[in-house]
Scaffold this active site. Structure first.
Site, PDB file in Angstrom:
ATOM      1  CD  GLU A  22     -10.564 -30.379  31.368  1.00 13.35           C
ATOM      2  OE1 GLU A  22     -10.997 -31.414  30.672  1.00 13.35           O
ATOM      3  OE2 GLU A  22     -10.484 -30.381  32.691  1.00 13.35           O
ATOM      4  CG  HIS A  54     -10.485 -36.469  30.033  1.00 12.48           C
ATOM      5  ND1 HIS A  54     -10.279 -35.401  29.165  1.00 12.48           N
ATOM      6  CD2 HIS A  54     -11.245 -35.661  30.975  1.00 12.48           C
ATOM      7  CE1 HIS A  54     -10.457 -34.405  29.676  1.00 12.48           C
ATOM      8  NE2 HIS A  54     -10.915 -34.312  30.892  1.00 12.48           N
ATOM      9  CD  GLU A  55     -13.361 -36.635  34.088  1.00 13.36           C
ATOM     10  OE1 GLU A  55     -12.223 -36.320  35.242  1.00 13.36           O
ATOM     11  OE2 GLU A  55     -13.770 -36.158  33.473  1.00 13.36           O
ATOM     12  CG  HIS A  73      -8.282 -34.584  34.774  1.00 10.95           C
ATOM     13  ND1 HIS A  73      -7.427 -33.555  34.473  1.00 10.95           N
ATOM     14  CD2 HIS A  73      -9.370 -34.328  34.207  1.00 10.95           C
ATOM     15  CE1 HIS A  73      -8.216 -32.641  33.479  1.00 10.95           C
ATOM     16  NE2 HIS A  73      -9.490 -33.299  33.328  1.00 10.95           N
TER      17      HIS A  73
END
Lengths: 324, 187
Positions: free
Chosen positions: A235, A150-151, A154
């Site tokens: 997100e 997920h990070e 980004h």
């Protein structure tokens, strides 16, 4: 769920985000134009606004991730510690899965018992992923992998760039707002002592500055709503991308479940850095509520909705499972 | 005269498009080669890791000689495989054998407590993941390339310069898809 639906989700999110940024720029331009048009001040306000915006952007871009990292007390990981070594391995795995090069550097927040993580840095050459010590303790390998994916998403999607630009523009509006109200106050104080002849000019200037200030207040308010909307879209997008990288949506979903069920706030997080984290580090109530106002003012989508998207369940069902 | 210019303009446009499409294919082809090389790096890493691992667990796992032998044999076969289909087949068998070993180790508390073994196990798990993610990245790129190669009008350029569809790294052995089974009756 097929791989293609992730790609579709991602494309939809990218389009929406572009639209939001476009809308924001139009708002800013409209603001400058309105003032110049109504008060016949030529291009001066547009020039000043652009100057302030440029400085804001430069400060945002140049200050870099080190400020954020030191503000939460993050330190580089120690590869000799088995738990940290595993984290490093996971980042390498996600680097292969995403094809992202070079890989971000890994930091952790020692002594921070809540489960959270964030990414920062505008370019992948100068990007950082930071996790809390609580995350290392509480999550298993698959869950950590989901969070790291997920990070990494980004960074992959250059979310930091969008967010930094957006908050820089927003900061510019706030500066204009403060300048206008201060200016009005200054004119009112110093102008009062002068001769009668100037007082009508003074009154005009005060009204003008107050109008500018009020307009800036409105635009700052709208801008913040947009910033939050972009943050929430990002997100969802990072969740979708993480599932694409790991091909294991359950890992991230299960990590989010653990995050949802622990109560701790991140001690050194602030409103300024909250949007960076994987889930709201301040555990503000607004981020878990539904309804018109909650939708407008939260930096993160409600966690049960994110879990529902990852697991392909209905949000109501996930909410029920979490409340048990 | 105007008609001539229009025809010329169209030819130039088609040429530019053709060059861009050709370059697009080349970029994808390089990316696929690069992804394949990445898989190779990870496979070599796995070959190097296995002897260490087998040596360090051998002492604890006297009753699991069969599991260990399977791993050693599968590694030997994978190292000596020559053709790509053979290689894919042998690597699949090795992956399966290693999963069996990982599952068995879970049942030995002494083993799990040993720092040396747990470090090696994490390295093995990491290598297994790196291989599967490298394969995933390779296959994704192959899919993009093959799709582009089969869709009109890009396929015209592809056929003209004889670009061949790339081969997916399929999971060869059916048993590799299955979750490893652990026989609890032996313990």
């Amino acid at each position: 769920m097929s791989v293609f639906s992730f790609w579709e989700e991602q494309r939809k999110n990218v389009t929406r985000s572009y639209l939001l940024i476009f809308f924001f720029v139009i708002l800013m331009g409209g603001f400058g134009f309105l003032i110049d048009y109504f008060f016949e001040t030529g291009p001066w306000f547009t020039v000043v606004f652009l100057g302030v915006a440029l400085i804001q952007v430069l400060v945002g871009v140049l200050s870099g991730p080190s400020l954020v990292l030191s503000s939460v007390g993050a330190r580089p990981i120690n590869p000799l510690d088995p738990e940290h070594k595993q984290l490093e391995n996971i980042i390498n795995e996600m680097g292969i899965a995403s094809g992202l090069k070079p890989l971000p550097k890994i930091y952790y927040i020692p002594g921070e018992k809540s489960i959270n993580a964030f990414a920062t840095g505008l370019k992948s050459e100068n990007a950082y992923i930071c996790v809390t010590e609580g995350l290392l303790e509480a999550l298993n390998r698959e869950e950590t992998q989901g969070v790291i994916a997920h990070e990494l998403s980004h960074i992959y999607n250059k979310d930091m760039l969008y967010m930094t630009l957006l908050s820089a523009i927003l900061g510019a509006v706030v500066i204009i707002q403060v300048m206008a109200f201060r200016g009005a106050w200054l004119v009112a104080r110093t102008g009062g002592g002068r001769s009668r002849r100037d007082s009508s000019g003074c009154a005009y200037a005060i009204v003008f500055l107050i109008v500018v200030g009020l307009l800036a207040t409105i635009f700052a308010f709208l801008g913040r709503i947009l910033l939050f909307a972009v943050s929430r879209q990002r997100e969802y997008l990072a969740d979708a991308k993480a599932a694409e990288f790991t091909r294991n949506p359950q890992g991230l979903a299960s990590a989010l479940r653990k995050i949802a069920l622990t109560a701790g706030k991140v001690q050194n997080a602030s409103i300024a850095t909250a949007h960076l984290f994987i889930s709201d580090p301040l555990k503000r109530k607004v981020n878990e509520k539904e309804g018109f106002f909650a939708n407008l003012f939260s930096t993160h989508p409600p966690i049960y909705k994110r879990i529902a998207r990852l697991e392909g369940k209905s949000p109501e069902q996930v909410l029920m499972e979490l409340e048990q | 005269m105007i008609a001539l210019w229009i025809v010329l303009g169209l030819i130039v446009l088609i040429l530019i498009w053709g060059i861009a499409t050709y370059n697009g294919f080349m970029v994808l082809k390089r990316r696929i080669e690069n992804a394949w090389a990445q898989i190779d790096v990870q496979l070599k890493r796995r070959y190097d890791l296995i002897p260490n691992l087998v040596n360090s667990v051998k002492g604890y796992m006297k009753y699991e000689q069969e599991t260990l032998n399977k791993v050693v044999d599968a590694r030997a076969k994978a190292v000596s495989a020559q053709t790509i289909p053979d290689k894919i087949q042998a690597e699949g068998a090795l992956t399966q054998a290693l999963r069996g070993l990982l599952a068995v180790v879970e049942n030995y508390p002494d083993l799990k407590a040993s720092e040396e073994v747990s470090t090696l196990m994490e390295e093995l798990r990491n290598t297994e993941n790196l291989i599967s993610f490298a394969r995933q990245f390779y296959n994704d790129n192959v899919m993009t390339y093959n799709t582009k190669l089969s869709i009109f009008p890009a396929n015209v350029v592809g056929n003209m310069f004889a670009f061949k569809p790339a081969t997916f790294w399929e999971i060869a052995a059916a048993e590799e898809r299955e979750a490893p089974k652990v026989d609890l009756t032996k313990l």
